[in-house]
Design a protein around this motif. Structure first.
Motif, PDB file in Angstrom:
ATOM      1  N   UNK A  79     -36.176 -14.357  18.467  1.00  0.00           N
ATOM      2  CA  UNK A  79     -35.897 -14.982  17.161  1.00  0.00           C
ATOM      3  C   UNK A  79     -35.418 -13.938  16.159  1.00  0.00           C
ATOM      4  N   UNK A  80     -36.113 -12.827  16.098  1.00  0.00           N
ATOM      5  CA  UNK A  80     -35.698 -11.758  15.188  1.00  0.00           C
ATOM      6  C   UNK A  80     -34.328 -11.225  15.578  1.00  0.00           C
ATOM      7  N   UNK A  81     -34.082 -11.092  16.881  1.00  0.00           N
ATOM      8  CA  UNK A  81     -32.791 -10.570  17.330  1.00  0.00           C
ATOM      9  C   UNK A  81     -31.653 -11.488  16.909  1.00  0.00           C
ATOM     10  N   UNK A  82     -31.852 -12.804  17.013  1.00  0.00           N
ATOM     11  CA  UNK A  82     -30.796 -13.742  16.620  1.00  0.00           C
ATOM     12  C   UNK A  82     -30.620 -13.760  15.107  1.00  0.00           C
ATOM     13  N   UNK A  83     -31.722 -13.740  14.380  1.00  0.00           N
ATOM     14  CA  UNK A  83     -31.634 -13.755  12.919  1.00  0.00           C
ATOM     15  C   UNK A  83     -30.975 -12.494  12.381  1.00  0.00           C
ATOM     16  N   UNK A  84     -31.177 -11.373  13.061  1.00  0.00           N
ATOM     17  CA  UNK A  84     -30.654 -10.095  12.574  1.00  0.00           C
ATOM     18  C   UNK A  84     -29.285  -9.748  13.151  1.00  0.00           C
ATOM     19  N   UNK A  85     -28.755 -10.600  14.019  1.00  0.00           N
ATOM     20  CA  UNK A  85     -27.437 -10.324  14.618  1.00  0.00           C
ATOM     21  C   UNK A  85     -26.374 -10.253  13.527  1.00  0.00           C
ATOM     22  N   UNK A 131     -26.270 -15.935  12.027  1.00  0.00           N
ATOM     23  CA  UNK A 131     -26.893 -17.131  12.576  1.00  0.00           C
ATOM     24  C   UNK A 131     -28.053 -17.572  11.674  1.00  0.00           C
ATOM     25  N   UNK A 132     -28.285 -18.877  11.639  1.00  0.00           N
ATOM     26  CA  UNK A 132     -29.424 -19.424  10.896  1.00  0.00           C
ATOM     27  C   UNK A 132     -29.885 -20.691  11.599  1.00  0.00           C
ATOM     28  N   UNK A 133     -31.108 -21.091  11.299  1.00  0.00           N
ATOM     29  CA  UNK A 133     -31.678 -22.288  11.891  1.00  0.00           C
ATOM     30  C   UNK A 133     -33.123 -22.052  12.279  1.00  0.00           C
ATOM     31  N   UNK A 134     -33.783 -23.115  12.752  1.00  0.00           N
ATOM     32  CA  UNK A 134     -35.194 -22.978  13.103  1.00  0.00           C
ATOM     33  C   UNK A 134     -35.417 -21.917  14.177  1.00  0.00           C
ATOM     34  N   UNK A 135     -34.455 -21.734  15.068  1.00  0.00           N
ATOM     35  CA  UNK A 135     -34.585 -20.732  16.130  1.00  0.00           C
ATOM     36  C   UNK A 135     -34.677 -19.318  15.572  1.00  0.00           C
ATOM     37  N   UNK A 136     -34.162 -19.111  14.373  1.00  0.00           N
ATOM     38  CA  UNK A 136     -34.086 -17.777  13.779  1.00  0.00           C
ATOM     39  C   UNK A 136     -35.300 -17.433  12.928  1.00  0.00           C
ATOM     40  N   UNK A 137     -36.221 -18.356  12.735  1.00  0.00           N
ATOM     41  CA  UNK A 137     -37.366 -18.060  11.878  1.00  0.00           C
ATOM     42  C   UNK A 137     -38.528 -17.553  12.723  1.00  0.00           C
ATOM     43  N   UNK A 138     -39.013 -16.364  12.403  1.00  0.00           N
ATOM     44  CA  UNK A 138     -40.029 -15.726  13.228  1.00  0.00           C
ATOM     45  C   UNK A 138     -41.439 -16.223  12.929  1.00  0.00           C
TER      46      UNK A 138
END
Length: 421
Positions: free
Chosen positions: A373-379, A388-395
């Motif tokens: 999740x952190x990896x996707x949010x910080x990409x 990227x944003x969305x529920x998947x990106x919230x740690x």
């Protein structure tokens, strides 16, 4: 539709709506490009099927004391209500109601299951599955794993990361919205530059960000991608150049879980209080009971919940199979004759798993992928111009509308700061 904008947002779910809201506040031009015919994404309320608001997707304002949408809902006049926190109003063992002592044993097993998961996660070490950490073999252990694991998480504990489960646990207040959670999200979309029925199939990055789809090409300085990881993994949105290996790994480490709802209109004369919760013990290998909420807000309907592989299999079979399964489950509680009398209307089944715009309900992390999740949010693609944003990106609040909203806000702030340099 304009062919140029400062920032393009792909997807008009909660994250996309939040990002657009924040960008408008910052004075930046933006376009929200939504492939579907309505805003809201996985928060969707309609009243035609049951005669009163029915949330096909998100229902609970999870952790309301920290959820950014709770004060917004109250300010807009929406009604938040949390029922009494009872695990089961009716709990069946085979064909009979559980005794008070058996109910107490069930509740104790739930507490022990959660305590074991927390204790094992606290030990540290490699990320393992939830199933490796929780009790097995007790009278209620399979039932508790089915409810707290498969149903609530939408995936079997054997496939779900323990570390991610603990990091994203949803304690605290969890009210529902009388008018519908989807109604609230749709209200928040009003007035924003959202373009419906505008799918994007290719996202390119060079001097400008280019977004291509059947409706034409749009050029932007930056882009926020809010589509589900299910859609990202399917390749329906192509990136040029391709995604870095670490971003691909994060996406595939966060597959979509499935929690399906089958709702039946009726229930008059059953003598149940509003928000009554029904469940039954798992009776042997392969038994996958549905969990039920009956008469939410005093309304004349019952909502059954089914998660994990059983939900995926039922989704593939279609609405008729879903209704048959739901009626068979309710018959455990009320009998065939009473069921036919009390629930005479057709059922409504959600389709998140089969809907190509979502391909699931919300994300889970595979064992070993707790950091995805952190990896996707910080990409930071294209020098930080694509995020990227969305529920998947919230740690912390993954799988929730509040988490998606906060993620969209954060992505808008970060991208705006990048473009200002």
């Amino acid at each position: 539709m304009p062919t140029e904008t400062d920032i393009a947002i792909i997807g008009a779910g909660a994250a996309g709506i939040a990002a657009a809201t924040r960008l408008v506040e910052l004075g930046r031009s933006c376009l929200v490009l939504e492939a579907g015919t309505r805003p809201g994404g996985r928060a969707h309320t309609e009243s035609a099927s049951l005669g009163t608001p029915f949330d096909h997707g998100a229902s609970w304002v999870h952790v309301a004391e920290h959820n950014p949408l709770a004060p917004i809902a109250q300010r807009l006049g929406f009604t938040l209500f949390e029922g009494e926190r009872r695990r089961r109003d009716i709990l069946l063992i085979g064909g009979r109601p559980a005794t008070p002592a058996e109910k107490a044993a069930h509740d104790a097993a739930c507490d022990a299951w959660e305590a074991a998961a927390e204790a094992r996660a606290a030990q540290g070490g490699p990320d393992i599955s939830i199933a490796e950490a929780v009790p097995h073999g007790g009278t209620w252990d399979a039932t508790v794993s089915h409810w707290l694991g498969t149903t609530i998480c939408g995936v079997e504990p054997e496939r779900n990361s323990l570390r991610d489960y603990i990091d994203t646990g949803l304690d605290g207040e969890n009210p529902q919205v009388r008018e519908g959670f989807g109604t609230l999200v749709a209200r928040l979309a009003e007035g924003l530059p959202i373009h419906l029925a505008t799918p994007i199939h290719r996202l390119g990055a060079d001097r400008y960000i280019t977004l291509e789809g059947p409706c034409g090409t749009i050029r932007a300085r930056g882009c926020i991608v809010t589509v589900s990881t299910g859609v990202l993994a399917s390749g329906a949105l192509r990136f040029s150049p391709g995604l870095p290996a670490e971003v691909e790994a994060a996406i595939h480490g966060l597959p979509m879980a499935l929690l399906s709802k089958i709702a039946l209109r009726g229930g008059a004369g059953l003598g149940l209080d509003p928000f009554a919760r029904l469940g039954r013990r798992v009776e042997g290998e392969g038994d996958r009971p549905m969990s039920w909420v009956v008469s939410p807000f005093g309304r004349d309907h019952a909502i059954g919940f089914l998660g994990g592989e059983a939900a995926w299999a039922l989704a593939r079979e279609g609405p008729a199979a879903a209704e048959a399964t739901a009626r068979a489950e309710l018959a455990h509680y009320f009998g065939e004759a009473e069921l036919a009398r009390a629930f005479s209307h057709p059922a409504v089944a959600t389709d998140w798993g089969e809907n190509p715009l979502f391909l699931g309900a919300y994300t889970y992390a595979r064992p070993g992928s707790a950091g995805a999740r952190a990896a996707l949010a910080e990409a930071r693609l294209a020098d930080g111009r694509i995020r990227f944003a969305g529920e998947a990106c919230h740690t912390r609040y993954a799988g929730t509308v509040g988490g998606a909203w906060a993620s969209g806000m954060a992505a808008a702030d970060a991208l705006s700061a990048t473009l200002a340099r």
